[in-house]
Design an enzyme around this catalytic site. Structure first.
Site, PDB file in Angstrom:
ATOM      1  N   SER A 657       0.843  -1.280   0.008  1.00 46.39           N
ATOM      2  CA  SER A 657      -0.084   0.059  -0.128  1.00 46.39           C
ATOM      3  C   SER A 657       0.915   1.261   0.035  1.00 46.39           C
ATOM      4  O   SER A 657       0.478   2.422  -0.149  1.00 46.39           O
ATOM      5  CB  SER A 657      -0.926   0.240   1.088  1.00 46.39           C
ATOM      6  OG  SER A 657      -0.165  -0.112   2.397  1.00 46.39           O
ATOM      7  N   LYS A 700      -6.241   4.674   8.464  1.00 46.13           N
ATOM      8  CA  LYS A 700      -5.268   5.554   7.717  1.00 46.13           C
ATOM      9  C   LYS A 700      -5.433   6.842   7.894  1.00 46.13           C
ATOM     10  O   LYS A 700      -4.532   7.862   8.136  1.00 46.13           O
ATOM     11  CB  LYS A 700      -4.499   4.852   6.470  1.00 46.13           C
ATOM     12  CG  LYS A 700      -4.082   3.445   6.462  1.00 46.13           C
ATOM     13  CD  LYS A 700      -3.641   3.084   5.035  1.00 46.13           C
ATOM     14  CE  LYS A 700      -3.101   1.789   4.923  1.00 46.13           C
ATOM     15  NZ  LYS A 700      -2.726   1.064   3.609  1.00 46.13           N
TER      16      LYS A 700
END
EC number: 3.4.21.53
Length: 818
Positions: A657, A700
């Site tokens: 990611s 996140k």
């Protein structure tokens, strides 16, 4: 596309459930949920698996814990079981021919207990009737008559023999060796001297007469023995007639009742025969004399256990077929056991009345539910279960018998035919493990019911969720939920799966939140749980688990972990990662840096070099070389050295990611254009520069927001996410309100070019027809820097080669230098 066009409005950052779509005031007004919430695929598999009766079509319910596997199958079987015929009772009875091989009898439901009670009553009556019959005058008279007849016959035989012997001068006398014929003289036995004084002729005549009489004595004795045998047979027939008279009229009705079952009739015949052969057991027992004066020993009573019936499986009162859930599937709990009784001297004994059933016996004819993991970790259980399914019978054995050096005599009960549907519940990991590593698994568990951890959000599902909340509150006597409380629960279910179009089917977590919200509503003495109570329950649940998250936030605030949320920097960017600690997950930003220089080392991943990165992260870094080659090496070779590093990272990195983050950082280092430090980035990238979705997007974003909030929100900060992750946004209220107020931003991008433009404020630039990029764009600057580095490398290579040739010594053999 402009930067503002890539910004996401607050309305797209989460899905909000409208409470007005529910037509109830509180869940107390709703009925209970019938059926299962979602899981259409699993329900279809279960319906097929339960409907097909062929061998081997047992079920495996695969799914994560909390997805409703156990409750679903129990509810389905509870309804289905009532519509099926009740299976037979099973009893164990004594095998009079081989007591160590008890016989299993099948009886219609309820008749097992009836037979047990009838046999107890039979033995109780017989124990009363037989002693009375044995003490009756009629029996004694008949017995005396038989004995008297025997004695009369014997007296007649011996009387005639004695008369004949006397007439011939002999007498019948008893000695230690038996009856003998002895010659007599003047009514006394011959002496030795008198016998020897006889002439040879007289002695010969006397001996011949004695021999003749002895042969007749032997004939008489032979006839007496035959008379004795006949007398015994007559006495036995007398006892048999007495027994038949005492027992027959009690057993005959049982024979008539169970006439359709030949095995039961055979057992009753064996009982009758054994009673007749053991009438002495029914007589009152005498007190056993004690070997020690003053010590009174207990009276020895004969055991009548051999006539009892051990009701092994009793389906009396069972409505339909049995449904058995065995939470602890040990060998004995599944397949039954032989119990033992300790006798004096420490000797353990057993008999057929001590045979105890297992869960498989109780579920025979119905359904057995077991946990796959528990079956596998319990010794012998899995192998024995396979044998039962393969042989279609349940056999009670001692699993340790094969490990003993000495064979111990024990009972071996007759196996019972198996006609049960077995349902195992386990995780997908256990399912695949068994499927690939256990060859017999595919033979015996042919049907898989796959429970998904998420279900599609539809109006029908939302209504079912409300019914689920109502059912849970009623069953556990919790406070009901109003419409806003149910809406908040549904939003939390969408947050659990990070999908605006789906809801979580992990009802264990949903149920816990229902309980906690009800608790906080009760603390406030509110009649129903509202959105505020659900929100408080979520906050309190997080507070109980987020100590490590808060400690890390302090490190950001103190500056121990270096993260900038303002300003610009070349070759430096904020990446985002997710940390999961048991039941708590949170996001945190990480500083990523890149440096480039002349050389041919290519891409150096510092994390990989020190073995702090996993294979997926390494793959993401290697993809960057493919992107750079495709983007900038169409007219020249790539020649550079670069390093990428997650600063202050000590616990390792895994996942791809951050690959787009690393690429942005690398492009900044090549171009010399600074990156805005107030923007954090997440998303993976492919070799064509397309941004790919990632997981944990909500954690996140919220993690970086907390850091920005602590350092001060400037209105320029935000997070760059893949456009394909938009549907996964279920951000908390604080982040959504900050975006709505313009104090924080969320951008979604599809390509690296879009992302680098937002991060630097400089367009990426598209490749033109002449093979160049627009002057001043990011790609133009990167292309020029790579070209410059290549030219510099060529100059150094040429200069180095000349210097090398100049310094080479002459060859030792006088030949030409290379």
């Amino acid at each position: 596309m402009s930067t503002d066009e890539l910004k996401l409005p607050a309305e797209r950052l989460r899905w909000v459930c409208d409470p007005e779509q529910f037509d109830f005031a509180t869940t107390a007004d709703l009925p209970e949920l019938e059926g299962t919430l979602g899981q259409i695929r699993a329900l279809a598999s279960i319906d097929f698996g339960l409907g097909i009766r062929e061998s081997g079509f047992n079920l495996f319910l695969a799914g994560e814990p909390g997805t409703g596997r156990t409750s679903t199958i129990k509810n389905i079987l509870k309804k289905r079981a009532k519509t099926e015929p009740t299976p037979s009772d099973w009893v164990y009875v004594n095998n009079f021919k081989s007591p160590d091989l008890p016989i299993a009898l099948a009886l219609p439901a309820g008749q097992g207990a009836e037979l047990e009670e009838e046999m107890q009553e039979l033995i109780s009556n017989v124990r009363t009737i037989i002693p009375k019959a044995l003490d009756s005058k009629e029996y004694e008279a008949n017995k005396a008559a038989i004995v008297e007849e025997y004695q009369e016959k014997n007296n007649e035989l011996f009387g005639g023999l004695e008369g004949e012997a006397q007439g011939k001068g002999f007498a019948l006398q008893r000695t230690v060796s038996g009856l003998v014929m002895v010659p007599q003289k003047e009514e006394r036995n011959y002496t030795q001297e008198e016998y020897e004084a006889l002439s040879a002729e007289e002695r010969e005549k006397l001996d011949a007469t004695g021999q003749e009489l002895t042969e007749k004595l032997n004939d008489v004795l032979r006839q007496v023995r035959e008379n004795e045998k006949g007398t015994k047979d007559a006495l036995a027939q007398l006892d048999r007639d007495l027994g038949l008279a005492a027992v027959g009229h009690h057993i005959d009705p049982l024979r008539e009742k169970y006439g359709a079952n030949p095995q039961v009739v055979e057992f009753l015949d064996a009982v009758q025969e054994d009673i007749i052969l053991n009438l002495e057991d029914f007589k009152p027992q005498q007190q056993v004399p004690s070997p020690i004066p003053g010590l009174k020993l207990p009276r020895q009573e004969p055991s009548f256990e051999r006539y009892q019936v051990n009701v092994f499986v009793d389906n009396h009162g069972c409505e339909g077929v049995p449904v058995v859930f065995e939470p602890n599937p040990t060998y004995n709990n599944l397949f039954g056991r032989l119990e033992h009784v300790m006798q004096m001297g420490g000797v353990a004994t057993t008999n057929f009345t001590l045979i105890k059933p297992g869960a498989l016996h109780k579920a025979n004819g119905g359904y057995l539910i077991i946990d796959a993991r528990e079956v596998l970790i319990n010794p012998f259980s899995w192998d024995a279960l396979k044998r039962c399914i393969r042989n279609a019978e349940i056999k009670i054995e001692d699993p340790l018998e094969q490990y003993r050096f000495i064979t111990i005599a024990s009972m071996k009960p007759e196996p019972i035919p198996l006609q049960s549907k077995i349902i195992m519940i386990g995780s997908p990991w256990i399912y695949y493990l068994l499927f690939h590593l256990e060859p017999d698994y595919r033979k015996f568990f042919k049907v898989k019911a796959d429970f998904d951890s998420r279900i599609a959000r539809t109006p029908e599902v939302l209504k079912d969720y409300a019914l689920f909340v109502a059912t849970h509150c009623k069953n556990e006597k919790l406070l009901p939920f109003d419409r806003s409380g149910v809406a908040a629960l549904v939003e939390y279910a969408a947050r659990l799966v990070e999908d605006q179009g789906k809801l979580s089917s992990q009802f264990m977590e949903i149920s816990d939140l229902i309980r906690e919200a009800s608790f906080w509503a009760g603390k406030e003495e509110n009649g129903a749980a509202t959105r505020a109570h659900v929100t408080r329950a979520i906050e309190q649940k997080t507070y109980r688990s987020n100590r490590i998250e808060e400690r890390m936030q302090e490190l950001f605030d103190e500056g121990t972990i270096l993260v900038d949320t303002a300003g610009e920097m070349v070759g430096q960017i904020n990446g985002l990662s997710v940390i999961t600690l048991a039941d708590h997950t949170f996001g945190r930003p990480s500083r990523v840096t890149a440096r480039v220089w002349l050389g041919r080392a290519g891409m150096v991943n510092i994390e990989r070099e020190v073995k702090l990165s996993g294979p997926i992260h390494d793959k993401g870094v290697l993809i960057l070389t493919g992107y750079l080659g495709g983007k900038f090496a169409h007219d020249k070779p790539l020649s550079f050295s670069a390093s990428i590093c997650f600063e202050q990272n000590y616990e390792g990195v895994e996942g791809d990611s951050a690959s787009s983050t690393e690429l942005y950082c690398l492009l900044s280092a090549f171009s010399g254009v600074p990156i805005r430090q107030g923007i954090a980035v997440t998303g993976s990238v492919n070799q064509h520069g397309m941004i790919q979705p990632i997981g944990g997007v909500n954690f996140k974003i919220e993690g970086f927001f907390e850091v920005c909030k602590a350092k001060g929100l400037t209105g320029e900060q935000g997070v760059l996410i893949p456009k394909s992750n938009e549907r996964h946004l279920m951000l908390n209220d604080e982040v959504v309100e900050a975006v709505r107020a313009g104090r924080f931003h969320i951008w979604s991008v599809e390509t690296i070019d879009e992302g680098i433009g937002i991060l630097t404020g400089v367009p990426a630039g598209q490749l033109q027809e002449d093979g160049t990029y627009p002057e001043g764009s990011i790609n133009y600057r990167v292309d020029q820097r790579l070209r410059e580095m290549l030219e510099s490398m060529k100059k150094f290579a040429v200069g180095g080669e000349k210097e090398e040739r100049k310094e080479l010594p002459p060859p030792a053999d006088g030949g030409a230098a290379p």
